[in-house]
Motif scaffolding. Structure first.
Motif, PDB file in Angstrom:
ATOM      1  N   GLU A 289       0.828  -1.202   0.000  1.00 44.73           N
ATOM      2  CA  GLU A 289       0.000   0.000   0.000  1.00 44.73           C
ATOM      3  C   GLU A 289       0.865   1.257   0.000  1.00 44.73           C
ATOM      4  N   THR A 290       1.915   1.248   0.826  1.00 39.38           N
ATOM      5  CA  THR A 290       2.793   2.412   0.902  1.00 39.38           C
ATOM      6  C   THR A 290       3.481   2.670  -0.433  1.00 39.38           C
ATOM      7  N   ALA A 291       4.009   1.600  -1.040  1.00 43.90           N
ATOM      8  CA  ALA A 291       4.681   1.754  -2.334  1.00 43.90           C
ATOM      9  C   ALA A 291       3.710   2.245  -3.399  1.00 43.90           C
ATOM     10  N   ALA A 292       2.486   1.697  -3.427  1.00 40.45           N
ATOM     11  CA  ALA A 292       1.495   2.123  -4.416  1.00 40.45           C
ATOM     12  C   ALA A 292       1.137   3.590  -4.225  1.00 40.45           C
ATOM     13  N   TYR A 293       1.004   4.011  -2.978  1.00 35.91           N
ATOM     14  CA  TYR A 293       0.666   5.416  -2.720  1.00 35.91           C
ATOM     15  C   TYR A 293       1.760   6.339  -3.236  1.00 35.91           C
ATOM     16  N   PHE A 294       3.005   6.041  -2.918  1.00 37.21           N
ATOM     17  CA  PHE A 294       4.084   6.939  -3.320  1.00 37.21           C
ATOM     18  C   PHE A 294       4.311   6.908  -4.827  1.00 37.21           C
ATOM     19  N   VAL A 295       4.039   5.780  -5.488  1.00 36.29           N
ATOM     20  CA  VAL A 295       4.117   5.751  -6.953  1.00 36.29           C
ATOM     21  C   VAL A 295       3.105   6.718  -7.549  1.00 36.29           C
ATOM     22  N   VAL A 296       1.866   6.659  -7.063  1.00 35.79           N
ATOM     23  CA  VAL A 296       0.831   7.556  -7.578  1.00 35.79           C
ATOM     24  C   VAL A 296       1.155   9.007  -7.229  1.00 35.79           C
ATOM     25  N   SER A 297       1.545   9.257  -5.978  1.00 34.37           N
ATOM     26  CA  SER A 297       1.801  10.621  -5.534  1.00 34.37           C
ATOM     27  C   SER A 297       2.939  11.259  -6.323  1.00 34.37           C
ATOM     28  N   GLU A 298       4.042  10.539  -6.486  1.00 33.27           N
ATOM     29  CA  GLU A 298       5.197  11.097  -7.197  1.00 33.27           C
ATOM     30  C   GLU A 298       4.890  11.272  -8.676  1.00 33.27           C
ATOM     31  N   ALA A 299       4.217  10.293  -9.280  1.00 34.80           N
ATOM     32  CA  ALA A 299       3.894  10.394 -10.703  1.00 34.80           C
ATOM     33  C   ALA A 299       2.932  11.550 -10.972  1.00 34.80           C
ATOM     34  N   VAL A 300       1.934  11.722 -10.108  1.00 43.52           N
ATOM     35  CA  VAL A 300       0.989  12.827 -10.280  1.00 43.52           C
ATOM     36  C   VAL A 300       1.682  14.172 -10.084  1.00 43.52           C
ATOM     37  N   THR A 301       2.575  14.246  -9.097  1.00 47.26           N
ATOM     38  CA  THR A 301       3.315  15.485  -8.864  1.00 47.26           C
ATOM     39  C   THR A 301       4.178  15.850 -10.060  1.00 47.26           C
ATOM     40  N   ASN A 302       4.875  14.857 -10.628  1.00 47.11           N
ATOM     41  CA  ASN A 302       5.704  15.107 -11.806  1.00 47.11           C
ATOM     42  C   ASN A 302       4.859  15.556 -12.993  1.00 47.11           C
ATOM     43  N   ALA A 303       3.684  14.908 -13.160  1.00 48.91           N
ATOM     44  CA  ALA A 303       2.811  15.283 -14.268  1.00 48.91           C
ATOM     45  C   ALA A 303       2.309  16.710 -14.111  1.00 48.91           C
TER      46      ALA A 303
END
Length: 405
Positions: free
Chosen positions: A319-333
Motif C-alpha cells: 500500500e505504501t509503495a502504491a501510494y508513493f508511486v501515484v503521488s510522485e507520478a501525479v506530482t511530476n505530471a
C-alpha cells in the motif's frame, strides 16, 4: 503527449501473468495445459528412441574414427552436428508443449552430448513407466470385467485393488519425478544454472539494497529542502510581519499587518501539512489506500480520474509503495507534463497489484531522472517492476507491478 479523453477509455491494462519459472512459463493446471504436457511427455519418449538409435548407429560407425587421432576431429564434428539437431528438436518440444523459453546463447559441444545422453536415458525410463501404467490400466479393465461377471471373490478383489493402487501411485510419482528431471536437465544445459540463478538473485538484492539506501537519502534531502525553502521561509516572513505589527504606529497599520500574518500562518500550516503528507500519509493507516489516493486527487491542480478496483486488503508495504508511486507520478505530471487530465488505475491481476498512471501531456519524461529512479528503487525493493513509456509528443504512462501475495 497530445491526446484527448477518449484515449483513457479505449486503452486497457495489460494482462499481468504470475511469476514464471526460470527458463519457462508458470506451470498451468488447466485441462488443456495438462493435455499438452502429457502429449509432450509421450513425444519425449519417441525422441528418446531417436537419441538411442543415434548413439547406437552413428556412435558405433564413428567409434573407430574417434579413436584415430587423424580423423578424431572430423568424426567428432559429424557426431556433434547430428547431436545438435536432435537437441534442437528437444528444445522445440520443450517450447511447444511446456512453454519453456531459453536464452539464445551458444552451448558447448560437451554439454550438448551430456544433455542428449541424459535426455535419452530419462525418455527411455519414462517410456518404461508409461508402458507399466498402460499395462496396469489393462489389468484394471480385466479386474472390472471379472467383477461384472462375478467370477472374482472379495478377497482377490481387495488384494488386486490394493496392489493396483500402490502400483498406480508409484507410476504417477515416477512420471512426475521424471518430468521434473527433464525440465531441470533442460534448464541446466540451456538456461541459467542454479548457481547462476542464485548469483543473479544475490546481485539483484545487493543492487536493490543500495538503491533503497540511496532513495532514503534522496528523500531526506528533499524533505530538508522543502522545510528549508518552504516552511522555514514562511515562518521567517511570519515573524517579520508580527514584528512590524508590534512596531506599527497606527492601529490601522497594525491591523493590516496582523491580517497578513494570519494569512501567512494559514499558508504555513497548509505547506507543513503538505510536507507531512509527502513524508507519510496518516490516511494510509487510518482510512486505507483508496482514501489516501483521494487526498492526492484533491491536492492536485490537474483533474484526476480514479479507477480503483480492489476487493482484498493489501500488505502495508505494498500500500505504501502504491501510494508513493501515484503521488510522485501525479506530482511530476502536474509540474512538467502540461497535461489537462490524469488517469490513475489501481487493479489486482492475480497475485500482482498493477498501478498505472497516464496523463495526456507533452511527454518526454526522463526515465533516468531522480524522481523516477527513486520510484524504481522503491518498487524494486518489493521485487516489483516499474515501466515508463513517455515518447515525445505522446502520453506518458507509468506502470508499477507490485507482488502482493
Amino acid at each position: 503527449m497530445q491526446g484527448d479523453s477518449a484515449d483513457f477509455t479505449t486503452r486497457s491494462l495489460p494482462t499481468v501473468p504470475g511469476p514464471a519459472q526460470p527458463g519457462g512459463e508458470r506451470p498451468s493446471t488447466s485441462p488443456a495445459a495438462l493435455t499438452r504436457r502429457a502429449a509432450g511427455l509421450l513425444l519425449g519418449c519417441a525422441t528418446a528412441l531417436l537419441g538411442l538409435l543415434y548413439f547406437a548407429v552413428v556412435g558405433t560407425l564413428l567409434g573407430p574414427l574417434l579413436l584415430w587421432p587423424r580423423t578424431r576431429r572430423h568424426a567428432f564434428t559429424v557426431l556433434i552436428s547430428g547431436a545438435r539437431r536432435l537437441t534442437g528438436l528437444e528444445r522445440r518440444r520443450r517450447s511447444v508443449f511446456y512453454g519453456d523459453r531459453f536464452p539464445d546463447r551458444p552451448v558447448p559441444d560437451h554439454q550438448i552430448l551430456r544433455y542428449l545422453a541424459g535426455r535419452t536415458y530419462a525418455g527411455l525410463v519414462t517410456g518404461i513407466v508409461v508402458g507399466l501404467l498402460a499395462f496396469g490400466i489393462l489389468l484394471a479393465g480385466l479386474l472390472v470385467a471379472s467383477l461384472l461377471r462375478a467370477t472374482l471373490g472379495w478377497r482377490e478383489m481387495l488384494t488386486q485393488g490394493l496392489l493396483g493402487g500402490v502400483l498406480l501411485f508409484l507410476d504417477v510419482q515416477g512420471l512426475v519425478s521424471l518430468e521434473a528431471f527433464d525440465a531441470r536437465l533442460a534448464r541446466e544445459n540451456f538456461g541459467p544454472s542454479e548457481r547462476e540463478l542464485m548469483q543473479q538473485r544475490i546481485d539483484e538484492l545487493a543492487t536493490s539494497r543500495a538503491a533503497v539506501l540511496q532513495a532514503v537519502d534522496t528523500e531526506r534531502r528533499r524533505i530538508e529542502r522543502d522545510l528549508h525553502d518552504g516552511v522555514q521561509q514562511r515562518l521567517v516572513a511570519l515573524a517579520m510581519l508580527l514584528g512590524r505589527a508590534r512596531r506599527g504606529r497606527t492601529p490601522e497599520q497594525a491591523e493590516s499587518l496582523l491580517e497578513q500574518a494570519h494569512h501567512e500562518s494559514q499558508e504555513v500550516v497548509t505547506e507543513l501539512r503538505e510536507v507531512a503528507w509527502r513524508v507519510y500519509p496518516t490516511a494510509l493507516d487510518n482510512l486505507g489506500l483508496q482514501e489516501a489516493l483521494a487526498g492526492v486527487s484533491e491536492r492536485c491542480s490537474i483533474p484526476i480520474r480514479m479507477d480503483f478496483a480492489l476487493s482484498d486488503p493489501l500488505p502495508a508495504s505494498v500500500e505504501t509503495a502504491a501510494y508513493f508511486v501515484v503521488s510522485e507520478a501525479v506530482t511530476n505530471a502536474a509540474k512538467h507534463s502540461a497535461a489537462t487530465e490524469i488517469l490513475v488505475s489501481v487493479r489486482a491481476y492475480g497475485p500482482v497489484l498493477v498501478v498505472r498512471i497516464e496523463d495526456n501531456g507533452v511527454g518526454g519524461a526522463d526515465a533516468a531522472g531522480s524522481g523516477l529512479t527513486g520510484l524504481r528503487s522503491r518498487v524494486g525493493a518489493l521485487d516489483g517492476r516499474l515501466h515508463v513509456h513517455s515518447p515525445a509528443g505522446g502520453s506518458t504512462t507509468i506502470t508499477a507491478e507490485l507482488p502482493c501475495a
